[in-house]
Design a protein around this motif. Sequence first.
Motif, PDB file in Angstrom:
ATOM      1  N   LEU A 146       0.409  -1.243  -0.045  1.00  0.00           N
ATOM      2  CA  LEU A 146      -0.226   0.278  -0.229  1.00  0.00           C
ATOM      3  C   LEU A 146       1.092   0.886   0.035  1.00  0.00           C
ATOM      4  N   ALA A 147       1.885   1.105  -0.189  1.00  0.00           N
ATOM      5  CA  ALA A 147       3.235   2.149  -0.363  1.00  0.00           C
ATOM      6  C   ALA A 147       2.667   3.049  -2.000  1.00  0.00           C
ATOM      7  N   PRO A 148       3.743   4.442  -1.594  1.00  0.00           N
ATOM      8  CA  PRO A 148       3.708   4.673  -2.757  1.00  0.00           C
ATOM      9  C   PRO A 148       4.556   4.422  -3.903  1.00  0.00           C
ATOM     10  N   PRO A 149       4.775   3.974  -5.333  1.00  0.00           N
ATOM     11  CA  PRO A 149       3.486   4.491  -6.019  1.00  0.00           C
ATOM     12  C   PRO A 149       1.931   3.773  -6.230  1.00  0.00           C
ATOM     13  N   PHE A 150       2.084   2.618  -5.570  1.00  0.00           N
ATOM     14  CA  PHE A 150       0.766   1.569  -5.459  1.00  0.00           C
ATOM     15  C   PHE A 150      -0.506   2.431  -4.832  1.00  0.00           C
ATOM     16  N   SER A 151      -0.263   2.831  -3.839  1.00  0.00           N
ATOM     17  CA  SER A 151      -1.690   3.380  -3.612  1.00  0.00           C
ATOM     18  C   SER A 151      -1.560   4.355  -3.877  1.00  0.00           C
ATOM     19  N   SER A 152      -2.858   5.508  -3.881  1.00  0.00           N
ATOM     20  CA  SER A 152      -3.317   6.714  -3.893  1.00  0.00           C
ATOM     21  C   SER A 152      -3.312   7.473  -2.450  1.00  0.00           C
ATOM     22  N   ALA A 153      -4.032   6.768  -1.624  1.00  0.00           N
ATOM     23  CA  ALA A 153      -4.048   6.444   0.112  1.00  0.00           C
ATOM     24  C   ALA A 153      -2.874   6.223   1.311  1.00  0.00           C
ATOM     25  N   ALA A 154      -3.132   7.178   1.801  1.00  0.00           N
ATOM     26  CA  ALA A 154      -1.433   6.118   2.916  1.00  0.00           C
ATOM     27  C   ALA A 154      -2.350   5.012   3.653  1.00  0.00           C
ATOM     28  N   ARG A 155      -1.678   4.100   4.139  1.00  0.00           N
ATOM     29  CA  ARG A 155      -2.745   2.989   4.937  1.00  0.00           C
ATOM     30  C   ARG A 155      -3.159   3.664   6.268  1.00  0.00           C
ATOM     31  N   GLN A 156      -2.340   4.881   6.617  1.00  0.00           N
ATOM     32  CA  GLN A 156      -3.339   4.784   8.426  1.00  0.00           C
ATOM     33  C   GLN A 156      -4.930   5.428   7.503  1.00  0.00           C
ATOM     34  N   GLU A 157      -5.006   6.043   6.760  1.00  0.00           N
ATOM     35  CA  GLU A 157      -6.467   6.429   5.655  1.00  0.00           C
ATOM     36  C   GLU A 157      -7.424   5.921   6.155  1.00  0.00           C
ATOM     37  N   LEU A 158      -6.693   4.049   5.251  1.00  0.00           N
ATOM     38  CA  LEU A 158      -7.644   3.476   4.904  1.00  0.00           C
ATOM     39  C   LEU A 158      -8.134   1.997   6.179  1.00  0.00           C
ATOM     40  N   PHE A 159      -7.210   1.698   7.313  1.00  0.00           N
ATOM     41  CA  PHE A 159      -7.463   1.231   8.530  1.00  0.00           C
ATOM     42  C   PHE A 159      -7.073   1.893   9.494  1.00  0.00           C
ATOM     43  N   THR A 160      -7.837   1.687  11.224  1.00  0.00           N
ATOM     44  CA  THR A 160      -7.263   2.154  12.323  1.00  0.00           C
ATOM     45  C   THR A 160      -6.512   1.588  12.590  1.00  0.00           C
ATOM     46  N   ALA A 161      -6.522   0.432  12.568  1.00  0.00           N
ATOM     47  CA  ALA A 161      -4.758  -0.361  13.051  1.00  0.00           C
ATOM     48  C   ALA A 161      -4.335  -2.491  11.885  1.00  0.00           C
ATOM     49  N   VAL A 162      -3.062  -2.258  12.077  1.00  0.00           N
ATOM     50  CA  VAL A 162      -2.958  -4.115  11.660  1.00  0.00           C
ATOM     51  C   VAL A 162      -2.086  -4.011  12.632  1.00  0.00           C
ATOM     52  N   LYS A 163      -2.803  -5.742  12.547  1.00  0.00           N
ATOM     53  CA  LYS A 163      -2.745  -6.738  13.976  1.00  0.00           C
ATOM     54  C   LYS A 163      -2.021  -8.363  13.445  1.00  0.00           C
ATOM     55  N   ASP A 164      -1.846  -8.683  13.916  1.00  0.00           N
ATOM     56  CA  ASP A 164      -0.936  -9.728  13.195  1.00  0.00           C
ATOM     57  C   ASP A 164      -1.685 -11.202  14.322  1.00  0.00           C
ATOM     58  N   ILE A 165      -1.833 -11.937  13.207  1.00  0.00           N
ATOM     59  CA  ILE A 165      -3.313 -13.215  14.359  1.00  0.00           C
ATOM     60  C   ILE A 165      -2.601 -13.939  15.302  1.00  0.00           C
ATOM     61  N   ASP A 166      -2.965 -14.245  16.468  1.00  0.00           N
ATOM     62  CA  ASP A 166      -2.280 -15.160  17.269  1.00  0.00           C
ATOM     63  C   ASP A 166      -2.798 -16.446  16.798  1.00  0.00           C
ATOM     64  N   MET A 167      -2.029 -17.481  16.046  1.00  0.00           N
ATOM     65  CA  MET A 167      -2.383 -18.995  16.171  1.00  0.00           C
ATOM     66  C   MET A 167      -2.798 -19.314  16.772  1.00  0.00           C
ATOM     67  N   ALA A 168      -1.921 -19.085  18.577  1.00  0.00           N
ATOM     68  CA  ALA A 168      -2.791 -19.628  19.675  1.00  0.00           C
ATOM     69  C   ALA A 168      -4.237 -19.628  20.095  1.00  0.00           C
ATOM     70  N   GLY A 169      -4.480 -18.291  19.835  1.00  0.00           N
ATOM     71  CA  GLY A 169      -5.813 -17.679  20.201  1.00  0.00           C
ATOM     72  C   GLY A 169      -7.118 -18.300  20.080  1.00  0.00           C
ATOM     73  N   GLU A 170      -7.745 -17.795  19.996  1.00  0.00           N
ATOM     74  CA  GLU A 170      -9.517 -18.240  19.987  1.00  0.00           C
ATOM     75  C   GLU A 170     -10.070 -16.905  19.535  1.00  0.00           C
ATOM     76  N   GLN A 171      -9.639 -15.795  19.871  1.00  0.00           N
ATOM     77  CA  GLN A 171     -10.040 -14.751  18.732  1.00  0.00           C
ATOM     78  C   GLN A 171     -10.057 -13.919  18.255  1.00  0.00           C
ATOM     79  N   ILE A 172     -10.279 -13.618  17.018  1.00  0.00           N
ATOM     80  CA  ILE A 172      -9.727 -12.186  16.659  1.00  0.00           C
ATOM     81  C   ILE A 172     -11.105 -10.936  16.554  1.00  0.00           C
ATOM     82  N   GLY A 173      -9.498 -10.045  17.624  1.00  0.00           N
ATOM     83  CA  GLY A 173     -10.499  -8.903  17.969  1.00  0.00           C
ATOM     84  C   GLY A 173     -11.561  -8.985  18.817  1.00  0.00           C
ATOM     85  N   PRO A 174     -12.886  -8.704  18.851  1.00  0.00           N
ATOM     86  CA  PRO A 174     -14.182  -9.449  19.718  1.00  0.00           C
ATOM     87  C   PRO A 174     -14.901 -11.101  18.743  1.00  0.00           C
TER      88      PRO A 174
END
Length: 249
Positions: A103-131
Motif C-alpha cells: 500500500l506504499a506509493p506509487p501503488f496506492s494513492s491513499a496512505a495506509r493510515q487513511e484506510l484502516f485504524t490498525a494492523v495486527k498479526d493473528i495469534d495462531m494460538a488464540g481463539e479470538q480475532i478482535g471481539p
Amino acid sequence: MLHLLGTGGWMPSGQRETSCFMIRRGTTVLILDAGTGIRRLATQPSLLEGVERIDIALSHFHLDHLVGLSYLDAIGTGIEKVVWGPGRAAYGVSTIDILNRILAPPFSSAARQELFTAVKDIDMAGEQIGPHPVTVRVQDRHTHPSVSFRYADLVAYCTDTAFDADNGGLARGVRLLLHEAWLTGPTGSASHSTASEAARVALMAEAQALILVHLDPRAEHDLLLAESRSLFTATDLGRDGLAIPLGAS
C-alpha cells in the motif's frame, strides 16, 4: 448473519467478485478476506447500518484476497477498521510490514493510515480475532502459505489450499463449511482443491452444509456442483449477495 460478498477467485466476473465474506454480530462485523467483493459495502451501505467496528482477517496476501483494502476509504466513514493477517505465522514477517509494501506509493494513492485504524498479526494460538470467536490454522499447501478460519461452531472457511485433511478437524461439527473448489476431477493440484476434495473435507468435518467458493470464472460450475454433491449432497455453489442466517450471530 453471513453475507457472501465475493465467491470467485483470481479475477472478478459478471457474476462473482473475488473472495470476501462478512459475518455480522450486533454492531461488529468480521470480514474474511478483502477481495473485490468488499466493494459491496460501499455500494450497499445498508449492510453496515449501525456498525461500529469492522475486523478484516486475511487468509494470505495474494492480490485477489486483499485488493479490497484499497477501497476502505469509501466504506463506513467513522467506523473503526482493524486488519488482521498471518504475516508472522506464515511468512516470518509482520503483517504491517507486508501491507506497507503493498500500500506504499506509487501503488496506492491513499496512505495506509487513511484506510484502516490498525494492523495486527493473528495469534495462531488464540481463539479470538478482535471481539470475534475465531480459531485459525496455517495451510502449507498453496503457492504461498495461507490460513483457514473457524468462527465458533457456525462457519469454517478454507481457501487457497490443496486438499488438506487437517481442515476436517478445524471444521469439525460446524454448521457451514465454505471451501474452495477451483478444479474439477477427483484430484486437485499442488495448490488448489477440487469440488470432490471440498466434499471430502465436509464429510470428515461432519459439517451440516457446504458452499463451494473461490470459483474459477473459467470453470464449469454445474460440473463442480455435481461432483461435490455426488459425495456430499448438502452442497451449493457460492452466489454473491446471498445472506445466510446463522442463528447465534
